[in-house]
Scaffold this motif. Structure first.
Motif, PDB file in Angstrom:
ATOM      1  N   THR A  16     -14.057 -49.103 -19.084  1.00 20.53           N
ATOM      2  CA  THR A  16     -15.302 -49.638 -18.514  1.00 20.53           C
ATOM      3  C   THR A  16     -16.065 -50.402 -19.593  1.00 20.53           C
ATOM      4  OG1 THR A  16     -16.259 -47.472 -18.983  1.00 20.53           O
ATOM      5  CG2 THR A  16     -15.638 -47.910 -16.703  1.00 20.53           C
ATOM      6  N   GLY A  39     -21.057 -49.709 -14.711  1.00 21.34           N
ATOM      7  CA  GLY A  39     -21.916 -48.978 -13.786  1.00 21.34           C
ATOM      8  C   GLY A  39     -23.267 -48.770 -14.421  1.00 21.34           C
ATOM      9  N   LYS A 101     -22.287 -38.069 -21.045  1.00 20.09           N
ATOM     10  CA  LYS A 101     -20.968 -38.163 -21.666  1.00 20.09           C
ATOM     11  C   LYS A 101     -20.846 -37.159 -22.813  1.00 20.09           C
ATOM     12  CE  LYS A 101     -18.842 -42.409 -21.946  1.00 20.09           C
ATOM     13  NZ  LYS A 101     -18.732 -43.799 -22.445  1.00 20.09           N
ATOM     14  N   ASN A 175     -17.609 -41.486  -9.175  1.00 21.93           N
ATOM     15  CA  ASN A 175     -17.319 -42.735  -9.885  1.00 21.93           C
ATOM     16  C   ASN A 175     -15.820 -42.694 -10.129  1.00 21.93           C
ATOM     17  OD1 ASN A 175     -17.021 -44.826 -11.682  1.00 21.93           O
ATOM     18  ND2 ASN A 175     -18.313 -43.951 -13.297  1.00 21.93           N
ATOM     19  N   ARG A 372     -12.128 -51.367  -9.388  1.00 18.25           N
ATOM     20  CA  ARG A 372     -13.523 -50.955  -9.186  1.00 18.25           C
ATOM     21  C   ARG A 372     -14.465 -52.133  -9.397  1.00 18.25           C
ATOM     22  NH1 ARG A 372     -17.126 -47.110 -13.064  1.00 18.25           N
ATOM     23  NH2 ARG A 372     -17.476 -49.141 -14.022  1.00 18.25           N
TER      24      ARG A 372
HETATM   25  N1  GLU Z   1     -20.463 -44.603 -16.411  1.00 21.59           N
HETATM   26  C1  GLU Z   1     -20.574 -46.026 -16.344  1.00 21.59           C
HETATM   27  C2  GLU Z   1     -19.312 -46.664 -15.813  1.00 21.59           C
HETATM   28  O1  GLU Z   1     -18.415 -45.989 -15.403  1.00 21.59           O
HETATM   29  C3  GLU Z   1     -20.979 -46.576 -17.688  1.00 21.59           C
HETATM   30  C4  GLU Z   1     -19.879 -46.900 -18.645  1.00 21.59           C
HETATM   31  C5  GLU Z   1     -19.186 -45.700 -19.166  1.00 21.59           C
HETATM   32  O2  GLU Z   1     -19.822 -44.962 -19.907  1.00 21.59           O
HETATM   33  O3  GLU Z   1     -18.036 -45.541 -18.796  1.00 21.59           O
HETATM   34  O4  GLU Z   1     -19.221 -47.855 -15.773  1.00 21.59           O
END
Ligand code: GLU
Length: 394
Positions: A16, A39, A101, A175, A372
């Motif tokens: 991502t 995201g 995270k 997600n 996605r």
């Molecule tokens: N959680 C969001 C995403 O899936 C932000 C980026 C990440 O930390 O992966 O895009």
């Protein structure tokens, strides 16, 4: 000579963040890229939260906070868990971290031994598998598909369990798929897990407020699961605070204590100004952020309508979060405009190169037939992005 550890050599990059970086790079080169990769709400943090942060600076919050977070913030988190999730925690069961995270990484690092097995209902967020790898555990995907609304069944869960299974990740709203598990579906999983008392559950509820149907149901609110579920949440998504980096966990006190211990050696605790601002965010009525949820809801409907005009795309209706996760496998094996598409990664690169739209391959989420797209972008950007995609595909 570069001599990196096996640990880092075995760790994949975050797809991502890598795609977002690539989109930024191409934009800087002057390309007209629309990024639907990350995201991240496109709203500004609400003023009442910014005011609390400014006040914290003026009040000289400049020293280390307690490693697990300010006590009054942990009390605010307890009130939030009670109000929104019917969960009773006391402050010694809460740890505040640098983003959800880090909460997830803490939990994996304190629970997993080398060789332990982690179960990942797929599709799952990219960093779950990477964090399990970092903790030297192995992970097993439990597959689902668009035909089941990206849900796994209790039978699949039970079949995936082995004597080595230590941790399972649930994430609803999900997600990348936007799938929301209902209370009765979660109760059916709990019935299975009651038979396996050595398995812990990490319930990632970061998208709880970005939910277009029934209210979020917290796995830990099932009585038999409370003692072995760790609930993870944060302010990034609901309050448009991604860069403030505040996440938190609630769970058994012994796990919270271990997370505090590891955090004490790695970060000393989360940013103090952002922690003070988080108290204002969590104590505010949920109605204060409803305008963002309503806007995401409208955009979801718009995106579904725009996607329905594109040939060969199979899509379900996401009930939460701000992603669509179409199955694009009907394009595999085809050559368009001189480019052969063999998998979702090729498809995503094709969209980047030919339509200047950045997306993320489903392969990164354990769903290799899908891509996605985040609709946390303006209506104008979304309309333009889907017009471009339609032009290159139809
Ligand atoms: N959680 C969001 C995403 O899936 C932000 C980026 C990440 O930390 O992966 O895009």
């Amino acid at each position: 000579m570069q001599q990196l550890s096996d640990r880092i050599n075995n760790l994949p990059v975050s797809e991502t963040l890598a795609m977002a970086a690539k989109a930024r790079e191409l934009k800087a080169e002057g390309k007209d890229i629309i990024s639907l990769s990350l995201g991240e709400p496109d709203f500004n943090t609400p003023d009442f939260i910014k005011d609390a942060a400014k006040q914290a600076i003026d009040d000289n919050y400049n020293s280390y906070s307690p490693v697990d977070g300010y006590l009054d913030l942990r009390e605010a988190i307890c009130r939030k868990f009670k109000r929104d999730n019917n969960l009773t925690y006391s402050p010694n069961q809460i740890v505040v971290s640098t983003g959800a995270k880090q909460s997830i990484a803490n939990i994996a690092l304190v629970l997993l031994n080398p060789g332990d097995e982690v179960l990942l209902p797929a599709p799952y967020w990219v960093s779950y598998s990477a964090i399990a790898t970092l903790a030297e555990a192995t992970y097993k995907e439990i597959p689902s598909s668009i035909d089941t609304d990206f849900k796994i069944t209790p039978e699949q869960l039970e079949a995936a369990i082995t004597p080595k299974t230590k941790l399972i990740f649930f994430n609803s709203p999900n997600n990348p798929s936007g799938t929301v598990y209902t209370e009765s579906e979660y109760r059916a999983f709990a019935k299975v897990l009651e038979k396996y008392p050595n398995i812990y559950i990490l319930s990632d509820e970061i998208y709880e407020h970005i939910n277009y149907g029934q209210p979020n149901f917290s796995f830990a609110s099932i009585e038999s699961m409370y003692d072995r579920t760790i609930t993870v949440n944060g302010v990034a998504k609901a309050f448009a605070m991604t860069g403030w980096r505040i996440g938190y966990m609630g769970g058994p006190a012994w796990i919270a204590k271990a997370c505090t211990k590891i955090q004490g050696q790695i970060t000393s605790g989360a940013n103090c100004i952002a922690q003070r601002a988080t108290i204002a965010a969590l104590d505010a009525p949920v109605s204060k952020i409803q305008f963002m949820v309503d806007e995401f809801h409208k955009r979801r409907d718009l995106v579904l309508e725009l996607l329905s005009e594109i040939k060969g795309i199979n899509i379900n209706t996401p009930k939460g979060a701000f992603y669509v996760f179409p199955d694009v496998s009907s394009y595999f094996g085809k050559t368009i405009d001189g480019v052969t598409i063999n998998n979702a990664g090729d498809f995503s690169m094709f969209l980047l190169e030919k339509a200047n739209v950045a997306t993320v391959t489903g392969g990164a989420f354990g769903a290799p037939d899908c891509i996605r797209l985040s609709y946390a972008a303006s209506t104008e950007e979304l309309k333009e992005a889907f017009k471009r995609i339609k032009n290159v595909l139809n």
